[in-house]
Design a protein around this motif. Structure first.
Motif, PDB file in Angstrom:
ATOM      1  N   ASP A   1       0.858  -1.186   0.000  1.00 52.84           N
ATOM      2  CA  ASP A   1       0.000   0.000   0.000  1.00 52.84           C
ATOM      3  C   ASP A   1       0.902   1.246   0.000  1.00 52.84           C
ATOM      4  N   SER A   2       0.987   1.956  -1.074  1.00 55.24           N
ATOM      5  CA  SER A   2       0.313   1.792  -2.338  1.00 55.24           C
ATOM      6  C   SER A   2       1.386   1.747  -3.418  1.00 55.24           C
ATOM      7  N   THR A   3       1.239   0.865  -4.387  1.00 52.05           N
ATOM      8  CA  THR A   3       2.240   0.739  -5.437  1.00 52.05           C
ATOM      9  C   THR A   3       2.285   1.962  -6.347  1.00 52.05           C
ATOM     10  N   SER A   4       1.277   2.818  -6.277  1.00 49.27           N
ATOM     11  CA  SER A   4       1.336   4.083  -7.023  1.00 49.27           C
ATOM     12  C   SER A   4       2.497   4.934  -6.539  1.00 49.27           C
ATOM     13  N   ARG A   5       2.739   4.911  -5.220  1.00 50.46           N
ATOM     14  CA  ARG A   5       3.845   5.696  -4.668  1.00 50.46           C
ATOM     15  C   ARG A   5       5.185   5.124  -5.120  1.00 50.46           C
ATOM     16  N   TRP A   6       5.252   3.801  -5.242  1.00 49.99           N
ATOM     17  CA  TRP A   6       6.456   3.169  -5.768  1.00 49.99           C
ATOM     18  C   TRP A   6       6.675   3.616  -7.220  1.00 49.99           C
ATOM     19  N   ALA A   7       5.609   3.607  -8.022  1.00 51.65           N
ATOM     20  CA  ALA A   7       5.724   4.031  -9.416  1.00 51.65           C
ATOM     21  C   ALA A   7       6.122   5.500  -9.510  1.00 51.65           C
ATOM     22  N   GLN A   8       5.618   6.330  -8.598  1.00 52.31           N
ATOM     23  CA  GLN A   8       5.996   7.739  -8.592  1.00 52.31           C
ATOM     24  C   GLN A   8       7.466   7.912  -8.248  1.00 52.31           C
ATOM     25  N   ALA A   9       7.983   7.015  -7.387  1.00 52.51           N
ATOM     26  CA  ALA A   9       9.411   7.047  -7.079  1.00 52.51           C
ATOM     27  C   ALA A   9      10.233   6.716  -8.321  1.00 52.51           C
ATOM     28  N   LEU A  10       9.771   5.724  -9.094  1.00 57.03           N
ATOM     29  CA  LEU A  10      10.454   5.382 -10.339  1.00 57.03           C
ATOM     30  C   LEU A  10      10.415   6.565 -11.309  1.00 57.03           C
ATOM     31  N   ARG A  11       9.263   7.241 -11.358  1.00 53.10           N
ATOM     32  CA  ARG A  11       9.152   8.397 -12.253  1.00 53.10           C
ATOM     33  C   ARG A  11      10.092   9.520 -11.832  1.00 53.10           C
ATOM     34  N   GLU A  12      10.159   9.752 -10.534  1.00 55.54           N
ATOM     35  CA  GLU A  12      10.997  10.847 -10.043  1.00 55.54           C
ATOM     36  C   GLU A  12      12.463  10.618 -10.390  1.00 55.54           C
ATOM     37  N   MET A  13      12.938   9.382 -10.180  1.00 60.08           N
ATOM     38  CA  MET A  13      14.342   9.100 -10.469  1.00 60.08           C
ATOM     39  C   MET A  13      14.594   9.102 -11.973  1.00 60.08           C
ATOM     40  N   ALA A  14      13.647   8.598 -12.764  1.00 57.72           N
ATOM     41  CA  ALA A  14      13.817   8.605 -14.216  1.00 57.72           C
ATOM     42  C   ALA A  14      13.900  10.038 -14.742  1.00 57.72           C
ATOM     43  N   ASN A  15      13.107  10.925 -14.179  1.00 63.48           N
ATOM     44  CA  ASN A  15      13.144  12.322 -14.600  1.00 63.48           C
ATOM     45  C   ASN A  15      14.476  12.973 -14.242  1.00 63.48           C
ATOM     46  N   ARG A  16      15.006  12.653 -13.061  1.00 63.97           N
ATOM     47  CA  ARG A  16      16.291  13.231 -12.663  1.00 63.97           C
ATOM     48  C   ARG A  16      17.433  12.697 -13.514  1.00 63.97           C
TER      49      ARG A  16
END
Length: 590
Positions: free
Chosen positions: A334-349
């Protein structure tokens, strides 16, 4: 541990560092950055030329260019051994209860196991036995569950047990067996071993499709959209629809040996409730505190958002460890959306090529790879273990078309969609019965297993109930558009049949001692009773007679749900229901 490779920080973007190493480093390698007397742990997530990009699992405030970095040569690992049940870890498996004070200090770490603990060990293997990685050497009892001591998973080839300690009490770091490999080298085995968190633990004989129902006690799950042991599912829904409450109900009631809760995105009231509530709750199956078979992994507020992915991998590795003991594990994230947002944040950086909504291009592959780690396995000794994984997704605005929900839908076999309108009308659990589904209903292995354990009509009844709900939804739309007088009497009957199913089978009171947990036999009998009523030919004179009749039936059946199974109170309401049905049948005869 390899500590020969050093490095220097050349750039800082939040918790992403650009490091110039002095020697070779590898993907996912762990390093430590010196900052004001503290060692900040980081992970290499990308290597380009002579630059290693590292995400730090702590705040980088005060860190400056030129800071010294030490690479370990190891990847993120979990420590596996007795004493993990009942623990509360952060995403890096630090024992939170060993920290003092309210706020965690930078670079602070703690051992995941109690090094001084002693356990009563009983050997299962004997001198001369041939063993390999994952085979059971002995066992001990942890909180009433068998904990198997296994040949380390990293060891390759076959071994011969040279000697093993007799039954007795030993520490977790004591040598309990010595194994000789094919080259004649003798290795020592303790109760503790380590495993890379992001690497699938695949020490088993066979992995096969789930086929056995995992009883949850939640009617809409078991009766309508069943989850299987070793299966996968997810619960998407907007904020406030009950995702976390649903997962907590599953943790309390699901028929699993071990429950692992990964709060990879939630760090507020929900996690506090788990910390305070689970130690007080009694396990209805064992009578022990529920926390005794639960492991909680929660991101702390000191861990950057971008480092949340460590939590889900740590949780899955622990689940696979207990699975290889022949236990049934339920993993809730709970919640894998936050995990995906972490992936997005690092990919953007990292300035990677963005996909839809700026998520990484490989988001679907990453989610699918993680979900594939769940499953039912047959171990080398013929015993079976399972990891059942249920995640939650928090789509912005309840949009189920956003990338995380769509990617997860492709990977998971069960889809439990939470509906804002149902939540607003207090129809809990707010799972949409028309949008949700379970692909396991089409598995022939599941149908065969159900026929042997519960009854051959379980799947047929589930599909019949779904069809009645669809007809009820169509009738409701007609009534809303044309009004009560503008539709046929059959539309009113179809609508109230669906309401009967909704109120009696789909809705459930999580705060009621009896209704919160519905055993399979009770679900089977009640669903059959509801279907019998729905299939009764009841000709009404006009639509004004439909509502009063079904209201009386619904109220009586709901009182049966709140009564202990086959108690005097339950039987009295059952008799009252029979009287209502008989009166209507008499009216028909007249």
């Amino acid at each position: 541990m390899n500590t020969t490779t050093k490095g220097v920080v050349r750039g800082i973007t939040a918790n992403l560092l650009e490091i110039r190493p002095s020697g070779p480093v590898r993907q996912n390698e762990i390093c430590y950055v010196s900052s004001d007397g503290a060692s900040l742990m980081g992970e290499v997530i990308k290597i380009i030329g002579e630059t290693a990009y590292v995400q730090i699992f702590d705040t980088t405030r005060g860190l400056s260019e030129g800071a010294e970095v030490t690479f370990t040569g190891e990847r993120i690992e979990v420590t596996l051994g007795p004493g993990m049940l009942g623990k509360r870890y952060d995403g890096l498996q630090n024992d939170l209860e060993k920290f003092e004070g309210v706020f965690l200090q930078r670079g602070q770490q703690s051992a995941p196991l109690d090094d001084d603990s002693k356990w009563g060990f009983r050997p299962l293997a004997k001198a001369g036995d041939a063993v390999r990685a994952g085979d059971w050497l002995g066992e001990l009892s942890e909180n009433g569950l068998p904990h198997r001591v296994m040949v380390p998973f990293r060891w390759e080839g076959s071994f011969t047990v040279r000697d093993i300690v007799p039954e007795g009490t030993y520490g977790i770091h004591d040598t309990i067996a010595r194994l000789e490999d094919e080259q004649g080298v003798v290795r020592e085995v303790t109760m503790v071993q380590k495993w890379p968190a992001k690497q699938t633990l695949t020490v088993y004989r066979e992995k096969h499709r789930p086929h056995k129902l995992m009883e949850t006690g939640v009617r809409i799950f078991d009766t309508m959209y069943p989850m299987l042991e070793g299966g996968t599912g997810f619960i998407p829904g907007p904020f406030g629809c009950g995702k976390t409450v649903m997962q907590q109900a599953l943790a309390k009631q699901a028929d699993a040996d071990v429950v692992i809760v990964a709060a990879c995105g939630e760090r507020a009231n929900e996690v506090v409730e788990i910390f305070t509530e689970f130690p007080e709750l009694k396990d209805s199956r064992t009578g022990r505190p529920l926390i005794d078979r639960t492991i909680i992994i929660a991101n702390t507020s000191s861990m950057p958002v971008a480092a949340r992915e460590a939590s889900v991998y740590t949780a899955m590795s622990l689940a696979e460890f207990y699975r290889n003991m022949g236990l049934r594990v339920l993993l809730l994230a709970d919640s894998t959306s936050r995990w995906a947002q972490a992936l997005r944040e690092m990919a953007n950086r990292l300035e990677d090529l963005p996909g839809p909504d700026a998520f990484p291009m490989d988001l679907s592959a990453t989610i699918a790879q993680f979900y594939s780690r769940a499953g039912t396995v047959t171990l080398h000794n013929g015993q079976q273990g399972a990891v059942t994984f249920i995640g939650t997704v928090s789509p912005a605005g309840g949009n189920f078309k956003e990338p995380v929900t769509e990617s997860t839908r492709k990977a998971a076999r069960c889809f439990y969609a939470l509906n804002q309108r149902r939540a607003d009308s207090k129809r809990y659990p707010a799972v949409d019965p028309l949008e949700s589904y379970s692909k396991y209903l089409d598995y022939p292995e599941f149908a065969e297993s159900l026929a042997q354990s519960v009854g051959s009509d379980w799947i047929t009844n589930a599909k019949t109930l779904q069809n009645l709900l669809i007809r009820g939804k169509e009738a409701a739309d007609q009534i809303n558009i044309l009004g009560d007088d503008g539709v046929s009497l059959e539309n009113h009957i179809d609508f109230w049949r669906s309401e009967l199913i909704d109120f009696v089978l789909l809705q459930q009171d999580a705060f009621d001692e009896i209704d919160q947990l519905a055993p399979l036999e009770r679900q089977r009998r009640m669903s059959r009773l509801v279907l019998e009523i729905c299939q009764m030919p009841i000709p009404f004179e006009n639509y004004t007679e439909v509502r009063p009749y079904f209201s009386k039936v619904i109220n009586t059946l709901r009182q049966m749900n709140y009564s202990r199974w086959e108690s005097d109170e339950f039987n009295n309401y059952h008799q009252e229901l029979s009287r209502i049905l008989a009166e209507k049948a008499t009216e028909m005869a007249v």
